[in-house]
Design an enzyme around this catalytic site. Structure first.
Site: not given
Length: 248
Positions: A44, A82, A111, A113, A180
């Site tokens: 982010s 991330d 982390k 995705e 999410e």
């Protein structure tokens, strides 16, 4: 016993988990003093730090720089990193980049995705003893248009795929599952049927913990990213208290 093991033991005894992003030493120290369990150096940063429209342009070097900054401000909180887009698209690359963070103790948790297309990479990392947070549902690194920012799992077919994915990752040994923008009842069902803690962004309060971007809590995000955004520019202490009370 590692910091992560201690947190997971507390979770098994009923503790709810809080996770907030930080990108520098001052903020990470503040969050640790506020009792936040996991501090996330998220991609982010592409939006809230760099002012870009997506997370896609974040590099591994940028994540590493901010991770070092955040690491210098904490002692007891867990540091989660991330991996940015394209830094884990093969097994060897995923392991090389993850292992670098873990072996140098720059991170406690990695982390990535995950969807059905790259679950084998998650499996490989877990088999290689990388402590993994599996991020499912809305996946910012793969979104190409605004239509991707929506609630996931509203249809029976999509809900089943997400549920099966979460359960599979749990069985593989993911340490944490991050969901999410999942439909709230689906999120709760996943939480109830996974042994790993299920923490969420914009997925309701019936789960094991919550995640927020610090600038969203303050109401000053360059881009509005998730469902915890507030326009109330009140003190950070009050915002953190308000945030953690959502799931207590």
């Amino acid at each position: 016993m590692s910091k992560l093991s201690k947190l997971l033991n507390l979770y098994k005894r009923g503790k709810k988990i809080s996770c907030i992003t930080a990108y520098d030493a001052s903020m990470s120290k503040y969050l640790e003093c506020s009792g936040i369990d996991i501090i996330l150096v998220g991609d982010s940063l592409g939006q809230v730090i760099k002012g870009e429209k997506t997370t896609h342009g974040v590099t591994l070097n940028e994540v590493t720089y901010h991770a070092r900054c955040v690491k210098s401000g904490i002692k007891t909180s867990i540091l989660m990193i991330d991996l940015p887009k394209n830094s884990y698209n093969t097994k060897s690359k995923a392991y090389k980049n993850s292992h670098k963070f873990i072996s140098t103790k720059l991170a406690d948790l990695i982390k990535i995705e995950i969807d059905t297309n790259n679950i084998e990479i998650a499996k490989y990392l877990i088999e290689k003893n990388i402590p993994l947070c599996a991020h499912i549902g809305l996946l910012p690194q793969t979104i190409k248009s605004k239509s991707g920012y929506r609630k996931y799992g509203k249809s029976k077919d999509e809900a089943k795929k997400l549920y099966d994915l979460a359960v599979s990752l749990d069985k593989l040994g993911a340490k944490v599952i991050l969901i999410e923008c999942l439909e709230n009842s689906l999120a709760k069902k996943i939480s109830q049927n996974c042994s790993a803690p299920v923490i969420g962004i914009g997925s309701g309060n019936g789960i094991d913990g919550q995640v927020a971007v610090i600038y969203d809590l303050l109401g000053i995000s360059f881009n509005k990213i998730d469902g915890f955004i507030t326009n109330d520019k009140i003190s950070l202490d009050r915002q953190i208290s308000k945030f953690t009370k959502k799931f207590k």
